[in-house]
Design a protein around this motif. Structure first.
Motif, PDB file in Angstrom:
ATOM      1  N   GLN A  88       0.815  -1.225   0.000  1.00 53.27           N
ATOM      2  CA  GLN A  88       0.000   0.000   0.000  1.00 53.27           C
ATOM      3  C   GLN A  88       0.851   1.279   0.000  1.00 53.27           C
ATOM      4  O   GLN A  88       0.344   2.360  -0.295  1.00 53.27           O
ATOM      5  CB  GLN A  88      -0.957   0.000   1.191  1.00 53.27           C
ATOM      6  N   PHE A  89       2.145   1.165   0.329  1.00 54.57           N
ATOM      7  CA  PHE A  89       2.997   2.364   0.388  1.00 54.57           C
ATOM      8  C   PHE A  89       3.925   2.482  -0.817  1.00 54.57           C
ATOM      9  O   PHE A  89       4.734   3.404  -0.887  1.00 54.57           O
ATOM     10  CB  PHE A  89       3.816   2.360   1.689  1.00 54.57           C
ATOM     11  N   LEU A  90       3.806   1.549  -1.741  1.00 51.69           N
ATOM     12  CA  LEU A  90       4.681   1.570  -2.922  1.00 51.69           C
ATOM     13  C   LEU A  90       3.873   2.004  -4.144  1.00 51.69           C
ATOM     14  O   LEU A  90       2.757   1.502  -4.355  1.00 51.69           O
ATOM     15  CB  LEU A  90       5.198   0.166  -3.201  1.00 51.69           C
ATOM     16  N   ALA A  91       4.480   2.860  -4.952  1.00 54.57           N
ATOM     17  CA  ALA A  91       3.804   3.278  -6.185  1.00 54.57           C
ATOM     18  C   ALA A  91       3.760   2.104  -7.163  1.00 54.57           C
ATOM     19  O   ALA A  91       4.704   1.308  -7.223  1.00 54.57           O
ATOM     20  CB  ALA A  91       4.565   4.453  -6.798  1.00 54.57           C
ATOM     21  N   ASN A  92       2.672   2.036  -7.928  1.00 52.02           N
ATOM     22  CA  ASN A  92       2.525   0.876  -8.815  1.00 52.02           C
ATOM     23  C   ASN A  92       3.321   1.003 -10.110  1.00 52.02           C
ATOM     24  O   ASN A  92       3.186   0.170 -10.996  1.00 52.02           O
ATOM     25  CB  ASN A  92       1.050   0.553  -9.066  1.00 52.02           C
ATOM     26  N   ASP A  93       4.173   2.058 -10.211  1.00 49.62           N
ATOM     27  CA  ASP A  93       5.078   2.104 -11.372  1.00 49.62           C
ATOM     28  C   ASP A  93       6.383   1.353 -11.071  1.00 49.62           C
ATOM     29  O   ASP A  93       7.289   1.302 -11.903  1.00 49.62           O
ATOM     30  CB  ASP A  93       5.366   3.554 -11.806  1.00 49.62           C
ATOM     31  N   ASN A  94       6.485   0.762  -9.864  1.00 47.84           N
ATOM     32  CA  ASN A  94       7.639  -0.083  -9.539  1.00 47.84           C
ATOM     33  C   ASN A  94       7.364  -1.513 -10.006  1.00 47.84           C
ATOM     34  O   ASN A  94       6.211  -1.933 -10.090  1.00 47.84           O
ATOM     35  CB  ASN A  94       7.872  -0.094  -8.025  1.00 47.84           C
ATOM     36  N   GLN A  95       8.444  -2.238 -10.289  1.00 44.93           N
ATOM     37  CA  GLN A  95       8.310  -3.690 -10.500  1.00 44.93           C
ATOM     38  C   GLN A  95       8.416  -4.313  -9.123  1.00 44.93           C
ATOM     39  O   GLN A  95       9.367  -4.003  -8.397  1.00 44.93           O
ATOM     40  CB  GLN A  95       9.473  -4.238 -11.317  1.00 44.93           C
TER      41      GLN A  95
END
Ligand SMILES: C[S@@+](CC[C@H](N)C(=O)[O-])C[C@H]1O[C@@H](n2cnc3c(N)ncnc32)[C@H](O)[C@@H]1O
Length: 226
Positions: A88-95
Motif C-alpha cells: 500500500q505504500f509503494l507506487a505501482n510504477d515499480n516492478q
C-alpha cells in the motif's frame, strides 16, 4: 523482470511461482501464521503492535509511507512479503517481486498487488536465505518485521548483498532486544543494533538507522557499495 539462476525452473500454481531445482520441486514448511492469513492484519493492529510491542501500527505505516513514497520505477524485492502490507505504500510504477515460505499469506499479497494496479509482479515460494535470482537484479530490497524469523540473519544479508545492484539499498524494520522495554516474548532471534551493523559491514553495506522509535522496532537503511 528478474533473471533466475540457470539451474532453476519455475512452476506457476494459483499465481505463485514454485521453484524446481534439477527437476525437483522445492517445498518449505509454512510459517506459523500461514493458516491465520485472514486475521493476520487484524492481529498485528490490535494485539502485536499495542500489546506485545507497546507501539502503534499507525506509526509503523506512517514511517513506511515516508520511507517508500519517493520510490518510483525501481525493481523492488521484498523478503517475507506475508500478506503484503507494504504494498500500500509503494507506487505501482515499480516492478515488485515478493518472496515468502507461506503460500496462504502470499496469495493475499497477490490480491493486494492486483487491486493496487501493479502490472509487473512476481511472487515466489522461496526462503529468503536461498534466493533463486541471479546476481545484481534489484534496486531496492525490503524486509519488514521478518529478519528475526530467518534461520540466520547473516545468510539473508549475504543474499541481499548478492542480488542488489551495486548502487542498491536495503530497507529493514526489525525488533531489537535493547528496545523491548515491555520485556515481552517476541518470536524469533533478536539481534542487537550493533550486531546488525556488524553483519551489514561484513558485506560492505553501510547501515544508517532512522531516528524513529516504535516499541522494539528499529528502522534502518543499508546502502550497497560495489
Ligand atoms: C511477521 S510476518 C511479516 C510479514 C510482512 N513483511 C509484514 O510486514 O506484514 C513474518 C513473515 O516471514 C515469513 N517467513 C518466515 N521465514 C521465512 C523464510 N525463511 N523466508 C521467507 N519468508 C519467511 C513468514 O511466512 C511471514 O510472512
Amino acid at each position: 523482470m528478474e533473471t533466475l539462476k540457470p539451474e532453476i525452473s519455475v512452476v506457476n500454481r494459483n499465481g505463485l511461482q514454485y521453484i524446481k531445482k534439477q527437476g525437483k520441486l522445492i517445498q518449505y514448511n509454512p510459517w506459523l501464521g500461514n493458516h491465520f492469513g485472514f486475521i493476520y492484519d487484524t492481529m498485528m493492529k490490535h494485539e502485536v503492535f499495542p500489546k506485545t510491542f507497546g507501539g502503534s501500527i499507525e506509526k509503523h505505516y506512517s514511517i513506511l509511507n515516508r520511507l517508500l513514497s519517493d520510490v518510483h520505477q525501481q525493481h523492488v524485492l521484498e523478503l517475507a512479503t506475508g500478506t503484503g502490507s507494504v504494498i500500500q505504500f509503494l507506487a505501482n510504477d515499480n516492478q515488485y517481486t515478493g518472496v515468502d515460505v507461506s503460500p496462504d499469506l502470499l496469495k493475499r499479497a497477490g490480491k493486494r498487488l492486483r487491486s493496487s494496479g501493479f502490472t509487473e509482479t512476481k511472487l515466489y515460494i522461496v526462503s529468503a536465505d536461498d534466493l533463486p535470482f541471479q546476481d545484481q537484479q534489484f534496486d531496492l530490497c525490503l524486509c519488514i518485521l521478518a529478519l528475526n524469523f530467518f534461520t540466520t540473519a547473516e545468510a539473508v544479508i549475504k543474499e541481499v548483498k548478492r542480488v542488489l545492484i551495486p548502487t542498491g539499498s536495503f530497507i529493514c524494520c526489525v525488533p531489537i532486544p535493547e528496545r523491548n522495554r515491555l520485556n515481552k516474548m517476541i518470536n524469533g532471534t533478536l539481534y542487537p543494533e550493533k550486531e546488525l551493523r556488524r553483519l551489514c559491514q561484513n558485506y560492505n553495506l553501510s547501515m544508517q538507522s532512522y531516528p524513529d522509535e516504535n516499541g522494539p522496532l528499529l528502522y534502518f537503511k543499508a546502502e550497497n557499495h560495489a
